[in-house]
Design a protein around this motif. Structure first.
Motif, PDB file in Angstrom:
ATOM      1  N   GLU A   6     -15.974  45.006 -10.129  1.00  0.00           N
ATOM      2  CA  GLU A   6     -14.996  44.760 -11.187  1.00  0.00           C
ATOM      3  C   GLU A   6     -15.256  43.419 -11.870  1.00  0.00           C
ATOM      4  O   GLU A   6     -15.804  42.497 -11.263  1.00  0.00           O
ATOM      5  CB  GLU A   6     -13.564  44.743 -10.631  1.00  0.00           C
ATOM      6  CG  GLU A   6     -13.137  45.992  -9.904  1.00  0.00           C
ATOM      7  CD  GLU A   6     -13.273  45.867  -8.399  1.00  0.00           C
ATOM      8  OE1 GLU A   6     -12.542  46.551  -7.678  1.00  0.00           O
ATOM      9  OE2 GLU A   6     -14.137  45.080  -7.950  1.00  0.00           O
ATOM     10  N   SER A   7     -14.824  43.329 -13.102  1.00  0.00           N
ATOM     11  CA  SER A   7     -14.867  42.077 -13.841  1.00  0.00           C
ATOM     12  C   SER A   7     -13.786  42.104 -14.907  1.00  0.00           C
ATOM     13  O   SER A   7     -13.198  43.159 -15.179  1.00  0.00           O
ATOM     14  CB  SER A   7     -16.246  41.861 -14.482  1.00  0.00           C
ATOM     15  OG  SER A   7     -16.527  42.902 -15.398  1.00  0.00           O
ATOM     16  N   GLY A   8     -13.519  40.929 -15.478  1.00  0.00           N
ATOM     17  CA  GLY A   8     -12.582  40.856 -16.591  1.00  0.00           C
ATOM     18  C   GLY A   8     -11.214  40.300 -16.255  1.00  0.00           C
ATOM     19  O   GLY A   8     -10.371  40.147 -17.143  1.00  0.00           O
ATOM     20  N   LEU A  20     -10.215  45.073 -18.097  1.00  0.00           N
ATOM     21  CA  LEU A  20     -10.997  45.094 -16.869  1.00  0.00           C
ATOM     22  C   LEU A  20     -12.118  46.108 -16.998  1.00  0.00           C
ATOM     23  O   LEU A  20     -11.956  47.162 -17.612  1.00  0.00           O
ATOM     24  CB  LEU A  20     -10.115  45.457 -15.675  1.00  0.00           C
ATOM     25  CG  LEU A  20      -8.876  44.591 -15.440  1.00  0.00           C
ATOM     26  CD1 LEU A  20      -8.158  45.046 -14.161  1.00  0.00           C
ATOM     27  CD2 LEU A  20      -9.217  43.129 -15.379  1.00  0.00           C
ATOM     28  N   SER A  21     -13.242  45.777 -16.385  1.00  0.00           N
ATOM     29  CA  SER A  21     -14.374  46.686 -16.338  1.00  0.00           C
ATOM     30  C   SER A  21     -14.775  46.909 -14.891  1.00  0.00           C
ATOM     31  O   SER A  21     -14.610  46.029 -14.045  1.00  0.00           O
ATOM     32  CB  SER A  21     -15.576  46.105 -17.099  1.00  0.00           C
ATOM     33  OG  SER A  21     -15.275  45.904 -18.460  1.00  0.00           O
ATOM     34  N   CYS A  22     -15.302  48.079 -14.632  1.00  0.00           N
ATOM     35  CA  CYS A  22     -15.791  48.415 -13.292  1.00  0.00           C
ATOM     36  C   CYS A  22     -17.146  49.092 -13.481  1.00  0.00           C
ATOM     37  O   CYS A  22     -17.206  50.215 -13.997  1.00  0.00           O
ATOM     38  CB  CYS A  22     -14.816  49.324 -12.579  1.00  0.00           C
ATOM     39  SG  CYS A  22     -15.413  49.962 -10.996  1.00  0.00           S
ATOM     40  N   ALA A  23     -18.181  48.401 -13.056  1.00  0.00           N
ATOM     41  CA  ALA A  23     -19.538  48.933 -13.171  1.00  0.00           C
ATOM     42  C   ALA A  23     -19.926  49.598 -11.861  1.00  0.00           C
ATOM     43  O   ALA A  23     -19.762  49.013 -10.789  1.00  0.00           O
ATOM     44  CB  ALA A  23     -20.505  47.808 -13.505  1.00  0.00           C
ATOM     45  N   VAL A  79     -16.095  52.154 -15.983  1.00  0.00           N
ATOM     46  CA  VAL A  79     -14.712  52.544 -16.264  1.00  0.00           C
ATOM     47  C   VAL A  79     -13.951  51.284 -16.661  1.00  0.00           C
ATOM     48  O   VAL A  79     -14.236  50.187 -16.168  1.00  0.00           O
ATOM     49  CB  VAL A  79     -14.064  53.260 -15.058  1.00  0.00           C
ATOM     50  CG1 VAL A  79     -13.979  52.339 -13.850  1.00  0.00           C
ATOM     51  CG2 VAL A  79     -12.698  53.803 -15.419  1.00  0.00           C
ATOM     52  N   TYR A  80     -13.016  51.448 -17.566  1.00  0.00           N
ATOM     53  CA  TYR A  80     -12.276  50.312 -18.124  1.00  0.00           C
ATOM     54  C   TYR A  80     -10.776  50.468 -17.911  1.00  0.00           C
ATOM     55  O   TYR A  80     -10.268  51.586 -17.784  1.00  0.00           O
ATOM     56  CB  TYR A  80     -12.546  50.202 -19.625  1.00  0.00           C
ATOM     57  CG  TYR A  80     -13.992  50.121 -19.992  1.00  0.00           C
ATOM     58  CD1 TYR A  80     -14.699  51.259 -20.401  1.00  0.00           C
ATOM     59  CD2 TYR A  80     -14.679  48.908 -19.957  1.00  0.00           C
ATOM     60  CE1 TYR A  80     -16.031  51.189 -20.746  1.00  0.00           C
ATOM     61  CE2 TYR A  80     -16.017  48.831 -20.306  1.00  0.00           C
ATOM     62  CZ  TYR A  80     -16.688  49.977 -20.698  1.00  0.00           C
ATOM     63  OH  TYR A  80     -18.020  49.902 -21.036  1.00  0.00           O
ATOM     64  N   LEU A  81     -10.098  49.348 -17.904  1.00  0.00           N
ATOM     65  CA  LEU A  81      -8.642  49.356 -17.930  1.00  0.00           C
ATOM     66  C   LEU A  81      -8.204  48.331 -18.976  1.00  0.00           C
ATOM     67  O   LEU A  81      -8.319  47.131 -18.757  1.00  0.00           O
ATOM     68  CB  LEU A  81      -8.041  49.010 -16.569  1.00  0.00           C
ATOM     69  CG  LEU A  81      -6.526  49.133 -16.494  1.00  0.00           C
ATOM     70  CD1 LEU A  81      -6.092  50.595 -16.629  1.00  0.00           C
ATOM     71  CD2 LEU A  81      -5.984  48.550 -15.186  1.00  0.00           C
ATOM     72  N   GLY A 110     -14.133  48.704  -5.049  1.00  0.00           N
ATOM     73  CA  GLY A 110     -14.703  47.431  -5.436  1.00  0.00           C
ATOM     74  C   GLY A 110     -14.056  46.294  -4.667  1.00  0.00           C
ATOM     75  O   GLY A 110     -13.158  46.506  -3.852  1.00  0.00           O
ATOM     76  N   GLN A 111     -14.510  45.082  -4.958  1.00  0.00           N
ATOM     77  CA  GLN A 111     -14.033  43.914  -4.233  1.00  0.00           C
ATOM     78  C   GLN A 111     -12.748  43.346  -4.836  1.00  0.00           C
ATOM     79  O   GLN A 111     -12.085  42.515  -4.211  1.00  0.00           O
ATOM     80  CB  GLN A 111     -15.111  42.832  -4.217  1.00  0.00           C
ATOM     81  CG  GLN A 111     -15.192  41.960  -5.469  1.00  0.00           C
ATOM     82  CD  GLN A 111     -15.735  42.679  -6.694  1.00  0.00           C
ATOM     83  OE1 GLN A 111     -16.255  43.795  -6.581  1.00  0.00           O
ATOM     84  NE2 GLN A 111     -15.618  42.050  -7.849  1.00  0.00           N
TER      85      GLN A 111
END
Length: 119
Positions: A6-8, A20-23, A79-81, A110-111
Motif C-alpha cells: 500500500e501507499s498514499g 490510496l494505492s495497492c500494488a 487497486v485504489y481507494l 499488505g503491511q
C-alpha cells in the motif's frame, strides 16, 4: 503467492482527500477480488470497501458510502481507494487485501498505510 504494497497514506485535514494505492505482484491479480480494511487504535479491523475481480461490483461499509470509491486497474495490478470528505473518525491504518474470487476469506494482506485526519 501474492504480495501487496500500500501507499498514499498521510496526514490530511478534515474535509480533505487522499488516494490510496495497492500494488500487487503476481500474474493472478486480475482473478482476485480485492478489498480495503482499516483498523483504528483500540478497535477491531473493519471492512471498508471491496471490488470484484472484473471491477463489475463494488461494496462499501455504510460509513464511507458516497465519500470513498474503490477501483482497480488490472493492467497495472493496482487497486485504489479514493477517499473524499475525510473525517477524523476515518483515522486508521488502512490495509489492502486480496482473495481468489471463489474464496470467502481474504488470503493476502499488505503491511498497511497510516491515514490521519485532523479536525
Amino acid at each position: 503467492q501474492v504480495q501487496l504494497v500500500e501507499s498514499g497514506g498521510g496526514l490530511v485535514q478534515a474535509g480533505g482527500s487522499l488516494r490510496l494505492s495497492c500494488a500487487a505482484s503476481g500474474r493472478t491479480f486480475s482473478s482476485y477480488d480485492m478489498g480495503w480494511f482499516r483498523q483504528a487504535p483500540g478497535k477491531e479491523r473493519e471492512f471498508v470497501a471491496s471490488i470484484t475481480w472484473s471491477g463489475g461490483s463494488t461494496y462499501y461499509v455504510d460509513s464511507v458510502k458516497g465519500r470513498f470509491t474503490i477501483s482497480r486497474d488490472n493492467a497495472k495490478n493496482t487497486v485504489y481507494l479514493q477517499m473524499n470528505s475525510l473525517k477524523p473518525e476515518d483515522t486508521a491504518v488502512y490495509y489492502c487485501a486480496g482473495k481468489p474470487s471463489l474464496y470467502s476469506e481474504y488470503r493476502y494482506w499488505g503491511q498497511g498505510t497510516q491515514v490521519t485526519v485532523s479536525s
